[in-house]
Design a protein around this motif. Structure first.
Motif, PDB file in Angstrom:
ATOM      1  N   GLU A  11      83.362  24.097   6.772  1.00 27.84           N
ATOM      2  CA  GLU A  11      83.169  22.667   6.516  1.00 27.84           C
ATOM      3  C   GLU A  11      82.729  22.370   5.082  1.00 27.84           C
ATOM      4  O   GLU A  11      82.749  21.217   4.647  1.00 27.84           O
ATOM      5  N   ALA A  12      82.363  23.388   4.318  1.00 29.55           N
ATOM      6  CA  ALA A  12      81.953  23.197   2.923  1.00 29.55           C
ATOM      7  C   ALA A  12      83.146  23.222   1.958  1.00 29.55           C
ATOM      8  O   ALA A  12      82.974  23.022   0.763  1.00 29.55           O
ATOM      9  N   ILE A  13      84.341  23.448   2.483  1.00 27.26           N
ATOM     10  CA  ILE A  13      85.536  23.550   1.645  1.00 27.26           C
ATOM     11  C   ILE A  13      86.507  22.434   2.007  1.00 27.26           C
ATOM     12  O   ILE A  13      86.825  22.235   3.178  1.00 27.26           O
ATOM     13  N   GLN A  14      86.974  21.727   1.000  1.00 29.09           N
ATOM     14  CA  GLN A  14      87.957  20.671   1.206  1.00 29.09           C
ATOM     15  C   GLN A  14      89.136  20.917   0.276  1.00 29.09           C
ATOM     16  O   GLN A  14      88.964  21.021  -0.937  1.00 29.09           O
ATOM     17  N   ILE A  15      90.331  21.034   0.854  1.00 24.82           N
ATOM     18  CA  ILE A  15      91.544  21.142   0.048  1.00 24.82           C
ATOM     19  C   ILE A  15      91.856  19.729  -0.434  1.00 24.82           C
ATOM     20  O   ILE A  15      92.009  18.816   0.376  1.00 24.82           O
ATOM     21  N   THR A  16      91.922  19.539  -1.743  1.00 22.46           N
ATOM     22  CA  THR A  16      92.142  18.206  -2.300  1.00 22.46           C
ATOM     23  C   THR A  16      93.572  17.993  -2.791  1.00 22.46           C
ATOM     24  O   THR A  16      93.988  16.861  -3.009  1.00 22.46           O
ATOM     25  N   ARG A  17      94.307  19.090  -2.962  1.00 28.69           N
ATOM     26  CA  ARG A  17      95.710  18.976  -3.380  1.00 28.69           C
ATOM     27  C   ARG A  17      96.457  20.245  -3.008  1.00 28.69           C
ATOM     28  O   ARG A  17      95.937  21.348  -3.148  1.00 28.69           O
ATOM     29  N   GLY A  18      97.667  20.075  -2.511  1.00 28.84           N
ATOM     30  CA  GLY A  18      98.565  21.189  -2.293  1.00 28.84           C
ATOM     31  C   GLY A  18      98.370  21.989  -1.024  1.00 28.84           C
ATOM     32  O   GLY A  18      98.789  23.145  -0.964  1.00 28.84           O
ATOM     33  N   SER A  19      97.785  21.413   0.012  1.00 23.14           N
ATOM     34  CA  SER A  19      97.571  22.179   1.252  1.00 23.14           C
ATOM     35  C   SER A  19      98.889  22.725   1.812  1.00 23.14           C
ATOM     36  O   SER A  19      98.922  23.820   2.367  1.00 23.14           O
ATOM     37  N   GLU A  20      99.997  21.972   1.614  1.00 17.36           N
ATOM     38  CA  GLU A  20     101.303  22.429   2.086  1.00 17.36           C
ATOM     39  C   GLU A  20     101.834  23.588   1.244  1.00 17.36           C
ATOM     40  O   GLU A  20     102.802  24.252   1.612  1.00 17.36           O
ATOM     41  N   ASN A  21     101.194  23.853   0.142  1.00 13.69           N
ATOM     42  CA  ASN A  21     101.627  24.900  -0.779  1.00 13.69           C
ATOM     43  C   ASN A  21     100.832  26.199  -0.609  1.00 13.69           C
ATOM     44  O   ASN A  21     100.949  27.109  -1.410  1.00 13.69           O
TER      45      ASN A  21
END
Length: 144
Positions: free
Chosen positions: A52-62
């Motif tokens: 929960e301390a990690i957030q993907i902010t761009r490119g999760s589909e990559n």
């Protein structure tokens, strides 16, 4: 968002970006053969975080995934091949490679899997044969 400190990170080309929030559960160096081969280096600098301390902010589909064993799901950018993190389901933690979060104040506290080392490091930090007991290891230390 909370009032906790946030640090941004990402892959080599920037297609995958993320934020880590707060403080990691642990920081150190891993000397196991798998980490050495995956990172193409003699040692891996890790930071372990709760998911929960990690957030993907761009490119999760990559983000690509590879798991040699069920203990580690290694993640990388499909564009540049840059490694970003490894999920460790058994521990309920994610290793965000220290090099991928450049502004984070990394301070190693331990060496793990030191029995497999190919690079002796004399830094006064504890050297664990494998892992601490709370991470499923033997909790045995080895000489520096």
């Amino acid at each position: 968002m909370t009032n906790e400190t946030n640090y941004t990170g990402g892959c080599f080309c920037g297609a995958v970006q993320f934020t880590v929030i707060g403080k990691p559960v642990a920081m150190g160096y891993c000397h196991c053969e798998s980490c050495r081969q995956w990172s193409a280096s003699p040692v891996n600098a890790f930071t372990l975080w709760k998911p929960e301390a990690i957030q993907i902010t761009r490119g999760s589909e990559n983000i690509g995934t590879y798991n040699k064993t069920p203990n580690s799901y290694r993640k990388w950018c499909k564009t540049c091949g840059g490694h970003v993190f490894t999920e460790h389901p058994g521990m309920g933690l994610i290793d965000v490679y220290a090099a991928t979060i450049p502004q984070f104040p990394y301070h190693a506290r331990i060496h793990v899997n030191y029995q497999e080392t190919v690079l002796r490091i004399k830094d006064g930090l504890p050297k664990m044969k494998d892992l601490p007991k709370e991470m499923g290891g033997s909790d045995l230390s080895v000489a520096e």
